[in-house]
Design a protein around this motif. Structure first.
Motif, PDB file in Angstrom:
ATOM      1  N   ARG A 146     -49.757  32.443  15.756  1.00 52.87           N
ATOM      2  CA  ARG A 146     -49.703  31.765  17.238  1.00 52.87           C
ATOM      3  C   ARG A 146     -50.339  32.596  18.575  1.00 52.87           C
ATOM      4  NH1 ARG A 146     -47.758  26.623  16.916  1.00 52.87           N
ATOM      5  NH2 ARG A 146     -46.541  27.246  18.498  1.00 52.87           N
ATOM      6  N   VAL A 147     -51.166  32.329  19.116  1.00 54.94           N
ATOM      7  CA  VAL A 147     -50.917  33.151  19.900  1.00 54.94           C
ATOM      8  C   VAL A 147     -51.206  32.845  22.097  1.00 54.94           C
ATOM      9  CG1 VAL A 147     -53.151  34.736  20.931  1.00 54.94           C
ATOM     10  CG2 VAL A 147     -52.658  34.818  18.752  1.00 54.94           C
ATOM     11  N   LEU A 148     -50.043  33.015  22.654  1.00 57.45           N
ATOM     12  CA  LEU A 148     -50.495  32.985  24.213  1.00 57.45           C
ATOM     13  C   LEU A 148     -51.388  33.861  24.767  1.00 57.45           C
ATOM     14  CD1 LEU A 148     -49.433  30.996  26.231  1.00 57.45           C
ATOM     15  CD2 LEU A 148     -47.025  32.140  26.271  1.00 57.45           C
ATOM     16  N   ILE A 149     -52.386  33.208  25.973  1.00 56.99           N
ATOM     17  CA  ILE A 149     -52.878  34.377  26.116  1.00 56.99           C
ATOM     18  C   ILE A 149     -52.615  33.443  27.657  1.00 56.99           C
ATOM     19  CG2 ILE A 149     -55.090  34.261  27.543  1.00 56.99           C
ATOM     20  CD1 ILE A 149     -55.816  33.413  24.336  1.00 56.99           C
ATOM     21  N   ALA A 150     -51.927  34.808  28.749  1.00 53.03           N
ATOM     22  CA  ALA A 150     -52.388  34.619  30.124  1.00 53.03           C
ATOM     23  C   ALA A 150     -53.077  35.353  30.579  1.00 53.03           C
ATOM     24  CB  ALA A 150     -50.370  35.537  30.267  1.00 53.03           C
ATOM     25  N   ASP A 151     -53.934  35.122  31.720  1.00 52.64           N
ATOM     26  CA  ASP A 151     -54.650  36.187  32.480  1.00 52.64           C
ATOM     27  C   ASP A 151     -55.232  34.495  33.195  1.00 52.64           C
ATOM     28  OD1 ASP A 151     -56.813  37.370  33.461  1.00 52.64           O
ATOM     29  OD2 ASP A 151     -56.587  38.532  32.146  1.00 52.64           O
ATOM     30  N   ASP A 152     -54.871  35.367  34.937  1.00 47.67           N
ATOM     31  CA  ASP A 152     -55.648  34.918  35.979  1.00 47.67           C
ATOM     32  C   ASP A 152     -56.609  34.073  36.189  1.00 47.67           C
ATOM     33  OD1 ASP A 152     -55.359  37.416  36.659  1.00 47.67           O
ATOM     34  OD2 ASP A 152     -55.420  36.551  38.982  1.00 47.67           O
ATOM     35  N   GLN A 153     -57.666  34.967  35.543  1.00 49.49           N
ATOM     36  CA  GLN A 153     -59.240  34.947  35.888  1.00 49.49           C
ATOM     37  C   GLN A 153     -59.225  33.944  34.524  1.00 49.49           C
ATOM     38  OE1 GLN A 153     -61.326  39.009  36.740  1.00 49.49           O
ATOM     39  NE2 GLN A 153     -59.032  39.585  36.439  1.00 49.49           N
ATOM     40  N   PRO A 154     -60.170  32.672  35.106  1.00 47.12           N
ATOM     41  CA  PRO A 154     -60.678  31.951  34.103  1.00 47.12           C
ATOM     42  C   PRO A 154     -61.387  32.134  33.263  1.00 47.12           C
ATOM     43  CG  PRO A 154     -60.272  31.011  36.599  1.00 47.12           C
ATOM     44  CD  PRO A 154     -59.687  31.466  36.811  1.00 47.12           C
ATOM     45  N   LEU A 155     -62.575  32.651  33.873  1.00 47.04           N
ATOM     46  CA  LEU A 155     -63.389  33.172  32.739  1.00 47.04           C
ATOM     47  C   LEU A 155     -62.936  33.805  31.659  1.00 47.04           C
ATOM     48  CD1 LEU A 155     -66.380  32.997  32.273  1.00 47.04           C
ATOM     49  CD2 LEU A 155     -67.612  35.110  33.865  1.00 47.04           C
ATOM     50  N   ILE A 156     -62.558  35.126  32.061  1.00 49.15           N
ATOM     51  CA  ILE A 156     -62.195  36.160  31.126  1.00 49.15           C
ATOM     52  C   ILE A 156     -61.010  35.105  30.420  1.00 49.15           C
ATOM     53  CG2 ILE A 156     -60.037  38.053  30.265  1.00 49.15           C
ATOM     54  CD1 ILE A 156     -61.696  39.722  33.464  1.00 49.15           C
ATOM     55  N   ARG A 157     -59.766  33.917  30.631  1.00 44.18           N
ATOM     56  CA  ARG A 157     -58.999  33.729  30.187  1.00 44.18           C
ATOM     57  C   ARG A 157     -59.639  32.471  28.942  1.00 44.18           C
ATOM     58  NH1 ARG A 157     -56.277  31.741  33.676  1.00 44.18           N
ATOM     59  NH2 ARG A 157     -56.770  29.708  33.400  1.00 44.18           N
ATOM     60  N   ALA A 158     -60.953  32.149  29.168  1.00 43.50           N
ATOM     61  CA  ALA A 158     -61.782  31.197  28.177  1.00 43.50           C
ATOM     62  C   ALA A 158     -62.632  32.058  26.983  1.00 43.50           C
ATOM     63  CB  ALA A 158     -62.822  30.444  28.614  1.00 43.50           C
ATOM     64  N   GLY A 159     -62.443  33.711  27.318  1.00 42.18           N
ATOM     65  CA  GLY A 159     -63.524  33.614  27.158  1.00 42.18           C
ATOM     66  C   GLY A 159     -62.247  34.533  25.539  1.00 42.18           C
ATOM     67  N   LEU A 160     -61.097  34.958  26.067  1.00 45.04           N
ATOM     68  CA  LEU A 160     -59.923  35.143  25.276  1.00 45.04           C
ATOM     69  C   LEU A 160     -59.774  34.218  24.198  1.00 45.04           C
ATOM     70  CD1 LEU A 160     -57.678  37.313  27.165  1.00 45.04           C
ATOM     71  CD2 LEU A 160     -58.936  38.290  25.552  1.00 45.04           C
ATOM     72  N   VAL A 161     -59.485  32.877  25.114  1.00 42.07           N
ATOM     73  CA  VAL A 161     -59.644  31.487  23.942  1.00 42.07           C
ATOM     74  C   VAL A 161     -60.453  31.431  23.056  1.00 42.07           C
ATOM     75  CG1 VAL A 161     -59.268  29.733  24.110  1.00 42.07           C
ATOM     76  CG2 VAL A 161     -57.623  30.651  25.524  1.00 42.07           C
ATOM     77  N   ALA A 162     -61.527  31.353  22.917  1.00 39.85           N
ATOM     78  CA  ALA A 162     -62.453  31.261  22.567  1.00 39.85           C
ATOM     79  C   ALA A 162     -62.569  32.356  21.103  1.00 39.85           C
ATOM     80  CB  ALA A 162     -64.146  31.415  23.462  1.00 39.85           C
ATOM     81  N   LEU A 163     -62.290  33.470  22.031  1.00 33.04           N
ATOM     82  CA  LEU A 163     -62.627  34.636  20.647  1.00 33.04           C
ATOM     83  C   LEU A 163     -61.223  34.128  19.692  1.00 33.04           C
ATOM     84  CD1 LEU A 163     -63.016  37.191  19.371  1.00 33.04           C
ATOM     85  CD2 LEU A 163     -61.439  37.916  21.256  1.00 33.04           C
TER      86      LEU A 163
END
Length: 225
Positions: A4-21
């Motif tokens: 289970r992974v939680l992703i914290a990043d204030d840049q929407p594009l980077i956050r979305a990329g990590l979520v997709a990955l």
């Protein structure tokens, strides 16, 4: 078993990329997204992730303060935090690892290595990106050598001190076992004991302590006896 992974990043594009990955990788599920440190702390409490991918520079609450609060919370098991940032300054790295983060990766790390890193940290295995992290810790230690850990180091046995030195050089338990002609299980036990004596929550903290206390000398030889 699913990580289970939680992703914290204030840049929407980077956050979305990590979520997709993470979502596209079998064995992982994203349990939350945070745009700042305060949200990360709240979501960590609500979702109980195994691993948090944590940006450092975020509004409201930065990643280092958020890491401290997440790891200080009375949760069991405590999540593991990987600092993921564009900033490879030694102060950021060592402060984050000193607060208990389990590893450090730059945001330009290839996707497959990010996945491998999350897997390794979730399993409690090894310090991430040793070539980057150890270089930065050496730089930091050269400027910020402290002796505050020396009294606690006196609690270690000679064998535990030796293993701390090898951990400081970035060696895995298997590599240490081979070097000292011990079983990997024995090395793992020694590492657990020395971390308990030094009140450390991650192997990464042990690396920082090894450099700051002088057990490892910046620029020293990894293969020295």
């Amino acid at each position: 078993m699913t990580t289970r992974v939680l992703i914290a990043d204030d840049q929407p594009l980077i956050r979305a990329g990590l979520v997709a990955l993470m979502t596209a990788t079998p064995g992982f599920t994203v349990v939350g997204e945070a745009a700042n440190g305060e949200q990360a702390v709240a979501l960590a409490e609500q979702t109980r992730p195994d691993v948090v991918l944590m940006d450092i520079r975020m509004p409201v609450l930065d990643g280092i303060a958020a890491t401290r609060r997440i790891l200080d919370a009375p949760t069991d098991p405590v999540p593991r935090v990987i600092v993921l940032t564009t900033f490879d300054l030694p102060e950021y790295v060592c402060t984050a690892l000193g607060e208990g983060a389990s590893g450090f990766l730059l945001k330009d790390t290839p996707p497959d290595r990010i996945v491998s890193a999350v897997s390794a940290i979730a399993a409690g295995d090894i310090l991430l990106a040793p070539s980057i992290t150890l270089r930065l810790i050496e730089t930091y230690a050269q400027r910020n050598r402290v002796a505050t850990t020396r009294p606690r180091l006196s609690l270690l046995t000679a064998r535990e001190t030796e293993i701390l030195r090898l951990v400081g050089f970035g060696l895995t338990n298997g590599e240490i076992a081979h070097r000292l002609v011990l079983s990997e299980a024995t090395v793992k036990t020694h590492v657990k004991r020395l971390m308990a004596k030094l009140h450390l929550s991650s192997r990464a903290q042990a690396v920082v302590i090894a450099y700051e206390s002088g057990v490892v000398t910046p620029g020293g030889e990894r293969d020295s006896p």
